[in-house]
Design a protein around this motif. Structure first.
Motif, PDB file in Angstrom:
ATOM      1  N   ALA A   1       2.206  -9.442   1.832  1.00 55.24           N
ATOM      2  CA  ALA A   1       1.179  -8.418   2.062  1.00 55.24           C
ATOM      3  C   ALA A   1       1.820  -7.045   2.225  1.00 55.24           C
ATOM      4  CB  ALA A   1       0.352  -8.774   3.292  1.00 55.24           C
ATOM      5  N   LEU A   2       2.897  -6.987   2.980  1.00 54.61           N
ATOM      6  CA  LEU A   2       3.645  -5.732   3.112  1.00 54.61           C
ATOM      7  C   LEU A   2       4.158  -5.283   1.752  1.00 54.61           C
ATOM      8  CD1 LEU A   2       5.231  -3.573   4.808  1.00 54.61           C
ATOM      9  CD2 LEU A   2       7.073  -5.274   4.970  1.00 54.61           C
ATOM     10  N   SER A   3       4.682  -6.222   0.975  1.00 55.44           N
ATOM     11  CA  SER A   3       5.262  -5.899  -0.328  1.00 55.44           C
ATOM     12  C   SER A   3       4.232  -5.317  -1.278  1.00 55.44           C
ATOM     13  CB  SER A   3       5.892  -7.147  -0.947  1.00 55.44           C
ATOM     14  OG  SER A   3       6.945  -7.629  -0.160  1.00 55.44           O
ATOM     15  N   SER A   4       2.990  -5.752  -1.168  1.00 57.74           N
ATOM     16  CA  SER A   4       1.942  -5.211  -2.025  1.00 57.74           C
ATOM     17  C   SER A   4       1.820  -3.707  -1.830  1.00 57.74           C
ATOM     18  CB  SER A   4       0.605  -5.903  -1.708  1.00 57.74           C
ATOM     19  OG  SER A   4      -0.431  -5.410  -2.525  1.00 57.74           O
ATOM     20  N   ALA A   5       1.837  -3.273  -0.571  1.00 64.07           N
ATOM     21  CA  ALA A   5       1.778  -1.841  -0.282  1.00 64.07           C
ATOM     22  C   ALA A   5       3.049  -1.136  -0.741  1.00 64.07           C
ATOM     23  CB  ALA A   5       1.553  -1.616   1.209  1.00 64.07           C
ATOM     24  N   LEU A   6       4.184  -1.786  -0.553  1.00 64.28           N
ATOM     25  CA  LEU A   6       5.454  -1.152  -0.922  1.00 64.28           C
ATOM     26  C   LEU A   6       5.624  -1.049  -2.432  1.00 64.28           C
ATOM     27  CD1 LEU A   6       7.887  -2.706   1.710  1.00 64.28           C
ATOM     28  CD2 LEU A   6       6.688  -0.510   1.797  1.00 64.28           C
ATOM     29  N   LEU A   7       5.029  -1.961  -3.183  1.00 73.04           N
ATOM     30  CA  LEU A   7       5.050  -1.840  -4.644  1.00 73.04           C
ATOM     31  C   LEU A   7       4.290  -0.590  -5.088  1.00 73.04           C
ATOM     32  CD1 LEU A   7       4.561  -5.489  -5.938  1.00 73.04           C
ATOM     33  CD2 LEU A   7       6.470  -3.982  -6.478  1.00 73.04           C
ATOM     34  N   ASP A   8       3.108  -0.377  -4.487  1.00 75.20           N
ATOM     35  CA  ASP A   8       2.371   0.842  -4.816  1.00 75.20           C
ATOM     36  C   ASP A   8       3.139   2.081  -4.384  1.00 75.20           C
ATOM     37  OD1 ASP A   8       0.117  -0.140  -6.166  1.00 75.20           O
ATOM     38  OD2 ASP A   8      -0.892  -0.642  -4.302  1.00 75.20           O
ATOM     39  N   LEU A   9       3.745   1.997  -3.211  1.00 75.39           N
ATOM     40  CA  LEU A   9       4.544   3.129  -2.736  1.00 75.39           C
ATOM     41  C   LEU A   9       5.707   3.396  -3.685  1.00 75.39           C
ATOM     42  CD1 LEU A   9       5.313   5.253  -0.642  1.00 75.39           C
ATOM     43  CD2 LEU A   9       6.471   3.453   0.663  1.00 75.39           C
ATOM     44  N   ARG A  10       6.333   2.343  -4.194  1.00 74.81           N
ATOM     45  CA  ARG A  10       7.465   2.531  -5.100  1.00 74.81           C
ATOM     46  C   ARG A  10       7.037   3.268  -6.369  1.00 74.81           C
ATOM     47  NH1 ARG A  10      11.286  -2.470  -6.953  1.00 74.81           N
ATOM     48  NH2 ARG A  10       9.401  -3.214  -8.003  1.00 74.81           N
TER      49      ARG A  10
END
Length: 429
Positions: free
Chosen positions: A244-253
């Motif tokens: 779930a955290l990674s989903s946000a971090l992918l968009d952030l990336r």
């Protein structure tokens, strides 16, 4: 180190082996310590309900746990190498202050369900923060999409100029992305929101533990019913939280990649807030976008943490000490991830567009798709229209405002449907 909870007469303890076993556990447990204290309070209340603790013993335990939490927050109590881990530190403190009442606190529980409940409480707190930051970022993006809906921005595919786009489309994309990320964090939180306390070492105990009470007292949505599954779920729910955290971090990336490009002299579309840039140690002319570059890199920490936990789970049922290493992984992932997401809202609020540079980058080829669609609308088969529009002789410098106004398909520049996105954002609660 104080006496080990499990140490028995005649059992030799090798200091080197114990150091290997403990590893960084006592340091890592600082993250969990306040949650472990809270779970100990709820467990003590349950023990009093089934007659293991007297009312005055429970009062003393509550008082000493509250004092321990205050001392820990103030720095008067330090979780350090004197203790094997956070669990033993709590029990040692209670025994020191309360004697037999402290010795009774571990009745009906194991360090296995202690770490499970502390981990779930910690992850609930972190996932709630991920959801809140994603929603805040989405709200900012929606506001800017509305304010800058008609500001032309080149649209790219394959990093090549493609069509006329708009800042409104750019912002709306990130708004919808972060709405999805917030929803995923909330849904994962709801899945993690199960109380494992009272499952002991994975097989229950011969006591009628008040598991319903501890579930309610600790604010869990439900009880994790199977004592055996409580152990099987370890690692599984940590990976779900990291995903779930990674989903946000992918968009952030990807957002950070856009800004890395857009702030370069070759694009020149964006000016970052000065506090989000740093200087070069040797080149006086430089201001570097270091913050967004580290934002771009943050996903790597989450991906590595998930892989580390996944590799630990090649195990049969029941508890295995391998799982101790899962703690460092989640702390690293959420420490880096939340650190980056915390900086995102102010970045989105304060970045500045450079409209002249954006308009200057709109060359005649970027209107070719508009031409093909216009010919098709007039009745020409699209493949014929495509061929005619591919001829550079037919290209002319178009009007970006007119191009955007004509983009009427739902979700495109002239029909962003920001009201739909806003409703989804508000529904996040």
């Amino acid at each position: 180190m104080s006496d080990l909870l499990w140490q028995k007469p005649g059992v030799k303890v090798d200091a080197r082996i114990q150091a290997f076993l403990a590893g960084e556990d006592v340091i890592l447990d600082r993250e969990f310590f306040l949650f472990d204290i809270e779970a100990s309070r709820a467990h003590a209340e349950g023990l009093q309900q089934i007659g293991i603790l007297a009312a005055d013993e429970l009062d003393g335990i509550r008082r000493e746990l509250a004092t321990l939490a205050e001392d820990y927050r103030a720095g008067h109590f330090v979780l350090d190498e004197r203790f094997e881990d956070g669990h033993s530190a709590i029990e040692s403190r209670l025994i020191e202050r309360l004697g037999d009442a402290g010795r009774r606190i571990h009745t009906g529980r194991s360090r296995n369900d202690q770490i499970l409940v502390a981990t779930r409480l910690w992850l609930k707190d972190r996932l709630a923060r991920v959801a809140a930051l994603c929603r805040e970022s989405a709200e900012i993006a929606l506001a800017r999409a509305e304010a800058e809906s008609t500001l032309p921005l080149p649209g790219y595919t394959h990093l090549q100029r493609a069509v006329v786009s708009s800042c409104g489309m750019w912002w709306a994309a990130w708004a919808e992305g972060f709405i999805d990320d917030a929803l995923r964090a909330q849904q994962t939180l709801a899945w993690v929101d199960a109380n494992p306390l009272g499952s002991a070492a994975g097989y229950g105990v011969n006591l009628p533990l008040a598991r319903e009470h501890t579930t309610q007292a600790l604010g869990f949505g439900r009880m994790q019913v199977s004592a055996a599954y409580a152990q099987l779920s370890r690692g599984k729910f940590e990976m779900a939280a990291i995903e779930a955290l990674s989903s946000a971090l992918l968009d952030l990336r990807r957002l950070a990649w856009d800004l890395s490009l857009f702030t370069s002299a070759e694009f020149g579309f964006v000016k970052l807030p000065s506090e989000y840039t740093t200087g070069s140690s040797i080149m006086p002319n430089k201001r570097n976008p270091d913050v967004i570059e580290l934002m771009r890199a943050t996903y790597a920490a989450a991906a590595a943490a998930r892989t580390e936990i996944e590799q630990l789970l090649s195990l049969p049922s029941g508890y295995h000490r391998d799982l101790q290493f899962s703690k460092g992984a989640i702390f690293h992932a959420f420490g880096r991830g939340l650190g980056a997401l915390e900086l995102l809202p102010d970045l989105l609020r304060n970045l500045e567009w450079k409209p002249d540079a954006m308009r200057a980058a709109l060359d005649p080829s970027m209107y070719a798709t508009d031409l093909a669609v216009d010919l098709a609308r007039q009745g020409m088969p699209f493949r014929d229209a495509y061929k005619q529009a591919a001829d550079p002789a037919r290209w002319a410098q178009g009007d970006p405002d007119a191009s955007l106004a004509a983009r009427v398909s739902p979700g495109a520049a002239a029909d962003l449907r920001l009201d739909v996105l806003r409703a989804r954002c508000e529904a996040l609660g």
